[in-house]
Scaffold this active site. Sequence first.
Site, PDB file in Angstrom:
ATOM      1  N   LYS A  25      -7.509   3.596  12.337  1.00 25.70           N
ATOM      2  CA  LYS A  25      -7.677   3.319  10.838  1.00 25.70           C
ATOM      3  C   LYS A  25      -7.796   1.665  10.581  1.00 25.70           C
ATOM      4  O   LYS A  25      -6.724   1.093  10.598  1.00 25.70           O
ATOM      5  CB  LYS A  25      -6.649   3.812   9.780  1.00 25.70           C
ATOM      6  CG  LYS A  25      -6.824   3.775   8.676  1.00 25.70           C
ATOM      7  CD  LYS A  25      -5.987   4.644   7.781  1.00 25.70           C
ATOM      8  CE  LYS A  25      -6.228   4.701   6.428  1.00 25.70           C
ATOM      9  NZ  LYS A  25      -6.493   3.538   5.483  1.00 25.70           N
ATOM     10  N   GLU A  44      -9.439   8.259  15.710  1.00 21.05           N
ATOM     11  CA  GLU A  44      -9.935   7.024  15.526  1.00 21.05           C
ATOM     12  C   GLU A  44      -8.877   5.933  15.030  1.00 21.05           C
ATOM     13  O   GLU A  44      -8.037   6.379  14.437  1.00 21.05           O
ATOM     14  CB  GLU A  44     -11.230   7.097  14.652  1.00 21.05           C
ATOM     15  CG  GLU A  44     -11.914   7.904  14.828  1.00 21.05           C
ATOM     16  CD  GLU A  44     -13.127   8.411  13.935  1.00 21.05           C
ATOM     17  OE1 GLU A  44     -13.082   7.586  12.897  1.00 21.05           O
ATOM     18  OE2 GLU A  44     -14.059   9.239  14.066  1.00 21.05           O
ATOM     19  N   CYS A 104      25.916 -32.649  10.775  1.00 19.12           N
ATOM     20  CA  CYS A 104      26.672 -33.734  11.153  1.00 19.12           C
ATOM     21  C   CYS A 104      26.520 -34.869  10.135  1.00 19.12           C
ATOM     22  O   CYS A 104      27.186 -35.975  10.373  1.00 19.12           O
ATOM     23  CB  CYS A 104      26.592 -34.220  12.649  1.00 19.12           C
ATOM     24  SG  CYS A 104      24.685 -34.832  12.607  1.00 19.12           S
ATOM     25  N   ASP A 154       0.602   4.530  -2.581  1.00 18.79           N
ATOM     26  CA  ASP A 154       0.542   5.764  -2.098  1.00 18.79           C
ATOM     27  C   ASP A 154       1.529   6.659  -2.587  1.00 18.79           C
ATOM     28  O   ASP A 154       1.340   7.915  -3.028  1.00 18.79           O
ATOM     29  CB  ASP A 154       0.439   5.857  -0.617  1.00 18.79           C
ATOM     30  CG  ASP A 154      -0.886   5.134   0.109  1.00 18.79           C
ATOM     31  OD1 ASP A 154      -1.779   4.759  -0.896  1.00 18.79           O
ATOM     32  OD2 ASP A 154      -0.860   4.817   1.311  1.00 18.79           O
ATOM     33  N   ASP A 211       0.826  -1.240  -0.229  1.00 16.41           N
ATOM     34  CA  ASP A 211       0.026  -0.060   0.028  1.00 16.41           C
ATOM     35  C   ASP A 211       0.880   1.322   0.035  1.00 16.41           C
ATOM     36  O   ASP A 211       0.544   2.219  -0.665  1.00 16.41           O
ATOM     37  CB  ASP A 211      -0.853   0.036   1.403  1.00 16.41           C
ATOM     38  CG  ASP A 211      -2.014  -0.948   1.207  1.00 16.41           C
ATOM     39  OD1 ASP A 211      -2.649  -1.241   2.212  1.00 16.41           O
ATOM     40  OD2 ASP A 211      -1.709  -1.884   0.119  1.00 16.41           O
TER      41      ASP A 211
END
Length: 688
Positions: free
Chosen positions: A129, A127, A428, A45, A41
Site C-alpha cells: 500500500k 500489493e 559538572c 480512520d 491517519d
Amino acid sequence: MTSDLFSTPDTKIRDRAEQLRRLLQEHGHRYHVLDDPQIMDAEYDRLFRELQTIEEQHPDLASPDSPTLRVGGKALNAFASVRHAVPMLSIRTETDTQASGAANFDSRVRRELELEESAPAVDYVAEPKFDGLAMSLRYEAGILVRAATRGDGAVGEDVTQNIRTIGQIPLRLPESVPQVLEVRGEVYMRRDDFESLNQRQREYGQKTFVNPRNAAAGAVRQLDPGIAAQRPLSFFAYGVGEVSRSEIGGPSFATHFELLQTLKTWGFPVSDLVSTAQGADGLMVYYQSIGRQRDSLGFDIDGVVYKVNSLALQTRMGFVTREPRWAVAHKFPAQEQLTTVLGIEVQVGRTGKLTPVAKLTPVFVGGVTVTNATLHNEDEARRKDVRVGDTVIVRRAGDVIPEVVSVLLDRRMPDTREFSMVRQCPVCGSTAVREAGEVDYRCTGGLFCSAQRKQAILHFAQRRAVEVEGLGDKLVDQLVDSDLVRTVPDLYRLTLSALTGLERMAEKSGQNLLEALQKSKETTLPRFLFGLGIRHVGEATAKELALHFGKLDSIMDASPEQLLQVRDIGPVVAESLHTFFAQPHNREVINNLRDCGVFWAEGEPAPVSSKPLSGKTFVITGTLPSLSRDEARDLIEAAGGKVAGSVSKKTSFVVAGTEAGSKLDRALELGVAVLDEQALRGLLDDRA
Ligand code: IVH
C-alpha cells in the site's frame, strides 16, 4: 457497542454523529486540501468508521453532507474539475496489525462467495500500500490527455501539467492499447528524493516537508508546473478505471495479475513487490515478508493491499457504497504518533557531547513505547522549534532511535519558550563550547565531569570492548557517585569490603563483579583500544590499528603521518589518536591498567592484503547453529573479510541461519550468494 443501544436514536447519538461529521470535515479538509494534517491517519480512520457504523445502524441519521458519502476533499478552485468516468474507489481498512488481519479478510471473501469449507484456497494478488496520492491517468488513442486526482471520488482536479513532468509516466502508449484507457495508481516520492528535496528547501530557506507523502501531494498541487517539475515524483500503477471494449485483437484479461503485467508491458511502473498469494496463509506470509522489508524499501508504504485475483469474482462480489468487497488494505503498525513534550533535557555523552533530548508522554509507536526522542543538537532543536508543552509527531522506524519529526504549531499553548542550549555542562558545571564548524556543544570538564567518567567506564566495560559482565549503568552510577571509582583503573582496585558497603550490594553480587573484573583482564588489543573511547575510533578502526602496528606502544608513539598509513584511517582520526596519546593523563590510565594486570597478546606488524578473505564483504543474518554472530564475525575478520550491516550489490556473501529476515530476502533479490554456517566454515578452511 450492541445494536440494542441504537434501536432508538437518542439525542446523544445524534449529537455524536454531528460532532463526528464536523471533525471529519475539518480534518479531511486539512489533509486533502491543505496538505497539512493535524491527526494521525489511524485516528481519522477510527472516527470515520464510528460515523459509518452510526449511519448504518440509524439510516434516519444519515445526512447528504456526510463525509462518509465521499472519499476526500474538494477540488481546489485553481485546478479545473474533472468528473471521473468510473468513480475512484477507496478500500476498506483492516486495522488488526497482526498477521491474523489477513485471515479476517479471507473469511469474509469466502463467506461472501459462499464457498464450502472444503473449497480450495482463494487466489489473491497482494500489493504494497504505497503512501502517496491516488491518480487517474486517462489515455485516448494512446495519448495521455488528462491526469486527475481522486478528489471526492466522483470529481477530482485536473493536474495534467504537473503529472506530465513525471518521467515514469508514459505520455504515449503502444498502438495496441484500447481507445480509452484510464490507468490508476499512486504518485509518491522516493525517500532519497524526499531527503534531497528537503535539503534543497533548507538551503533556499524554504519550508521543509514533514514526510514524502506530504511532499508528493504538495508537488502535485503545485500551481506552477515549473516548480512541480523540480519536485521528483514517482508512480506505481495498481489498477484501471474506464477501459473501452477492446477492439478486434485487443487485450482481454481474466485476472488482476494479468492486468498488471499488461500495464507493465505498456510502459507503466508496476512494483516488483506485487505477488499472487493463495488463501489466508499466503496473505499472512506476504504481510510478514513485506513488513520485514518495509524500512529498507526506497519509499514509504503504510500497509499492504489484498485483492481477489479473478476479475469475474470481483464483479460478482461488487461494492458497498464506496468500497469494493474484493479488496482490503491491511495496515502496518504506525511509525508516527502524536504526543506531548514534558521537558527537554540535555544529556552528556562519553566524549562530552551534549545532546538535547525531548522527554515525552509515553506513546506506542513503531512497535515500542517511546518516552525519549533525540533532538540531535542545538541547530536541529531550533529548526524544529520544539518547546516544552508542545504537541509533536514522533517517529520510530526500524531500529532507528526515535526522533521528533515536527511540532503542531497551532496546538502550541501561549507562554512557551524557545529552547536554548545550555552554556554549562548540566552535570559538572564546566563551560560548554561549540567549536567552529561543529554542530555539537561539548562539556570541557573531561574526566572532571562525572557524566563523562560514567560513560567512559560503561564504554570500556561493554561487551564489544573489554567486557566486564554485569557492570551496567545503575552500578556505574553508584560506583562513581560514591567516589569508589573515578577512572577506569579504579575498577581493578575495588575490594569486596568496599563493594558491600554500597547500598543494595549483597556479598554475592560483589563477588560476581570482582570475578567479572578478573576475567576481563585477559583481553585483546583491538578490544582494549576500542575500550579507551578515543574519539572517532570505533571497533573497525581499532582492529585496523592493531593489525597494522601489532603493539600498543607503537600506536602510542606513532606520528600522525604513520597513523595515516593504516587502512581506512584519515586525517581526522589520525589527529584524534595523536592528541589522545599526547595527553599525559591518558598514558597514565593505560599504564595503571597494565599495572592492574590487564593484558593482551601482541603481534608483529602485519601486511593486510595477504589475508584469504581480503576484499570480501559479508552480512550475517538469523541464528547460526553453533556460532554466535560475534563469533562468526571474528572468524571472518580474522581471515581478512569485512562484515557489514546491510545487504547491497557490493555484498560478496550473506551468511544466513534460521529466522533470517529481510536481509536474506534482499540477498535473493540481488542475487548475492547465500552461505549457511557449514559453507562459511568451508570457505574459511579452503582459503586457510
Ligand atoms: S487499489 C478498488 N492498490 O490506498 C481499490 N490502492 O483507499 C482502489 N493505495 O488512496 C485502490 N496502494 O491510492 C490500491 N496497491 C494499491 C494501493 C492503493 C496505495 C491507495 C490509493 C487510495 C487508498 C485506497
